[in-house]
Design a protein around this motif. Structure first.
Motif, PDB file in Angstrom:
ATOM      1  N   ILE A   1      -4.901   6.522  -3.921  1.00  0.00           N
ATOM      2  CA  ILE A   1      -5.299   6.083  -2.585  1.00  0.00           C
ATOM      3  C   ILE A   1      -6.732   5.542  -2.597  1.00  0.00           C
ATOM      4  O   ILE A   1      -7.039   4.518  -1.966  1.00  0.00           O
ATOM      5  CB  ILE A   1      -5.186   7.241  -1.573  1.00  0.00           C
ATOM      6  CG1 ILE A   1      -3.723   7.666  -1.395  1.00  0.00           C
ATOM      7  CG2 ILE A   1      -5.779   6.855  -0.224  1.00  0.00           C
ATOM      8  CD1 ILE A   1      -2.839   6.630  -0.767  1.00  0.00           C
TER       9      ILE A   1
ATOM     10  N   CYS B   1       0.829  -1.206   0.000  1.00  0.00           N
ATOM     11  CA  CYS B   1       0.000   0.000   0.000  1.00  0.00           C
ATOM     12  C   CYS B   1       0.866   1.260   0.000  1.00  0.00           C
ATOM     13  O   CYS B   1       1.989   1.248   0.494  1.00  0.00           O
ATOM     14  CB  CYS B   1      -0.915   0.024   1.227  1.00  0.00           C
ATOM     15  SG  CYS B   1      -2.288  -1.130   1.133  1.00  0.00           S
ATOM     16  N   SER B   2       0.324   2.325  -0.554  1.00  0.00           N
ATOM     17  CA  SER B   2       1.029   3.611  -0.521  1.00  0.00           C
ATOM     18  C   SER B   2       1.203   4.056   0.917  1.00  0.00           C
ATOM     19  O   SER B   2       0.312   3.874   1.753  1.00  0.00           O
ATOM     20  CB  SER B   2       0.240   4.679  -1.280  1.00  0.00           C
ATOM     21  OG  SER B   2       0.168   4.369  -2.646  1.00  0.00           O
TER      22      SER B   2
ATOM     23  N   SER C   1      -2.213   3.512   4.952  1.00  0.00           N
ATOM     24  CA  SER C   1      -3.421   3.358   4.158  1.00  0.00           C
ATOM     25  C   SER C   1      -3.791   1.885   4.084  1.00  0.00           C
ATOM     26  O   SER C   1      -4.777   1.521   3.495  1.00  0.00           O
ATOM     27  CB  SER C   1      -3.189   3.906   2.747  1.00  0.00           C
ATOM     28  OG  SER C   1      -2.195   3.159   2.104  1.00  0.00           O
TER      29      SER C   1
ATOM     30  N   VAL D   1       1.380   6.950   3.704  1.00  0.00           N
ATOM     31  CA  VAL D   1       0.790   8.284   3.811  1.00  0.00           C
ATOM     32  C   VAL D   1       1.292   9.058   5.020  1.00  0.00           C
ATOM     33  O   VAL D   1       0.937  10.216   5.204  1.00  0.00           O
ATOM     34  CB  VAL D   1      -0.759   8.223   3.847  1.00  0.00           C
ATOM     35  CG1 VAL D   1      -1.308   7.755   2.518  1.00  0.00           C
ATOM     36  CG2 VAL D   1      -1.247   7.332   4.981  1.00  0.00           C
TER      37      VAL D   1
END
Length: 556
Positions: free
Chosen positions: A364, A242-243, A486, A245
């Motif tokens: 996202i 996942c990105s 995220s 953040v």
């Protein structure tokens, strides 16, 4: 903004001892080659070495010149050559070529090879095959625990993930066991041990064997750390894919944090020079924003800038004595804080420019849809568009992997379509096989290691190929918005849990195969909420791009 720990939070152990031990051992090894010598250092050992021993310390122990191990002619005129390298075949070939070239030229020198963190039999075999085994002396620099911060230790072995989880090479297990043994020797035994995954089990068993062989030096000692969790990376690929953040994670994704420091280019420094910055708790500005969701960071930095200006403005009403005190006691600190503030504002602006180009919000949104299991058609279309726009091949591959895991594999039609589109854009790529992540386990739950060498499996009903969302529901994994990741964060218990004893509130989490800054941030947040303190040991700090790059390095 920073995660302030509750007043009753336990103190962290002092890990500076690990640096001193590593430095003393390296000095001892260098002194085994008395007199002036030139030191050849492998590239990826340079940053860790810089954190342990400065050039001036090396010079004090008769290191004359420093060279990088690379495919260039050796210009050293020294009669003694020392090589500080990883135990890799290519390094042995490099050393063998150098020694054999000296032999052909009729030149006699002394050669010493220092393997870090350990030497492998395969390396010695290469030296023997090349006919130079008797010409070199070999030693080990058992340096496998580098403190990157007050709560973060790294083994600096990024190849661990590729070697073990992708190629099945188990050679680094002993290094992990030795590192755990050193920690228990220095900081006392771990009363409670938990693990999940095959690598965790093997590391635990070998570690316990070491403890028994040395008659357990920790027996009778009061433990400083109450719990240890050993976690395999392949237990959870989702979070790592996942990105990120949080600010620290985005700095890593954008600028690549290496060995606890980052090189900020001219776009950040607002000058024509780059600047290497150490990122840890000693940087007061960074410490307050590192774990925060990126959307909150600009507001904090703006307020910080106003507060700093107000402190500077106090000078206007000062008399001579007050001004003298201000200059001697406060001005230096304010200037340092101003410099750091400028750098982090510049970093934020640079991140914003790059993320805007990549339509970060839309990205996202797609990731959240994949995790929640809705709008899968729209998500697949977004990934196809991402490939067509040629935004980033690594990013496209990451999204395909995330789709594959969360959907328990790709349906044949989608697989063929995505593969065709990807290879049209990147025809030279031959790593599409890594999309089939779904065959790896995401469904095991941590189980307590109830006795040496034995892991009691829990949640055995969850098959390795179980659907991701069924597993996340079963394990009560919930998304935390505007918090650490995220991805997913498990948050059991309540704030009113009765606080256990001091050592039992210190938890060591060992990530085998790497962890992300977002995962570290999530556990820091959880620790603050529950009155615990987490300490992290990882084979290396990783992120989604590094995982994808490791896939491309897999041997055919």
């Amino acid at each position: 903004m920073a995660f302030p720990h509750r007043p009753d939070a336990p103190e962290l152990p002092d890990f500076s001892m690990l640096k001193r031990l590593a430095r003393d051992q390296l000095i001892y090894l260098l002194e085994q080659l008395p007199g002036k010598k030139d030191l050849f250092i492998e590239a990826d050992l340079m940053s860790p070495l810089d954190r342990i021993a400065s050039v001036s310390i090396l010079k004090q122990h008769e290191v004359d010149k420093l060279y990088k191990v690379e495919n260039k002619p050796v210009l050293s005129s020294s009669e003694q050559l020392c090589f500080l390298v990883r135990p890799r075949i290519k390094n042995m070939r490099y050393i063998a070529n150098l020694v054999n070239a000296d032999k052909l030229a009729g030149r006699t020198r002394k050669y010493k090879v220092i393997f870090s963190p350990q030497k492998f039999y395969a390396c010695e075999m290469v030296l023997e095959e090349e006919g130079i085994y008797g010409d070199v002396s070999c030693d080990e620099w058992a340096f496998s625990l580098l403190p990157l911060d007050v709560d973060l230790l790294s083994m600096e072995l990024p190849e661990f993930f590729r070697d073990y989880f992708l190629e099945g090479d188990q050679r680094w297990i002993n290094t992990v066991a030795q590192a755990l043994h050193l920690l228990s020797t220095l900081y006392g035994p771990f009363p409670n041990c938990y693990g999940i995954g095959r690598c965790a089990k093997m590391s635990h068993e070998l570690w316990r064997n070491l403890e028994e062989e040395e008659d357990s030096e920790t027996k009778g000692r009061k433990p400083e750390i109450g719990h240890i969790f050993l976690l395999d990376r392949d237990v959870d690929f989702v979070t790592a894919l996942c990105s990120q953040v949080v600010y620290e994670g985005l700095v890593d994704d954008t600028f690549r944090i290496k060995c606890g420091s980052v090189d900020f280019g001219p776009e950040v420094t607002s000058s024509d020079k780059s600047l290497k910055v150490l990122l840890n708790a000693e940087d007061k500005v960074f410490h307050e924003i590192r774990n925060e969701h990126f959307s909150n960071v600009f507001g904090f930095l703006s307020q910080k800038a106003r507060n700093l200006q107000a402190q500077y403005d106090r000078r206007r009403g000062m008399d001579i004595k007050q001004m003298k005190n201000f200059v001697s006691q406060e001005l230096k600190g304010l200037k340092q804080e101003h410099r750091l503030l400028s750098l982090h504002i510049g970093a934020c602006e640079s991140i914003m420019k790059k993320k805007t180009k990549q339509d970060f919000q839309e990205l996202i949104k797609t990731e959240h849809a994949l995790l929640e299991g809705f709008s899968i058609r729209d998500s697949t279309s977004y990934i196809e568009e991402h490939i067509d726009r040629q935004v980033s091949p690594i990013e496209s591959l990451r999204l395909m992997c995330l789709l594959s895991i969360t959907e328990n594999g790709l349906i044949p039609k989608d697989y063929r379509s995505l593969k065709t589109q990807y290879l049209q854009v990147r025809p030279e790529e031959c790593i599409f096989k890594c999309v089939d992540f779904s065959k790896r386990g995401v469904g095991e739950r941590p189980a307590q290691i109830s006795s040496p060498g034995k892991i009691t499996d829990a949640f055995s009903s969850l098959a390795k190929r179980s659907n991701f969302r069924a597993i996340s529901k079963k394990l009560n994994l919930k998304k935390k918005k505007k918090r650490a990741a995220s991805g997913l964060l498990s948050t059991g218990g309540t704030k009113d849990d009765k606080a256990p004893s001091e050592s039992l509130r210190l938890i060591l989490v060992v990530f085998l195969g790497g962890c992300t800054f977002s995962e570290i941030s999530a556990l820091r947040f959880l620790g603050r909420e529950k009155g615990f303190r987490f300490i992290f040991l990882t084979t290396a700090v990783t992120n989604s791009a590094r995982l994808m790059e490791a896939m491309s390095e897999v041997k055919a």
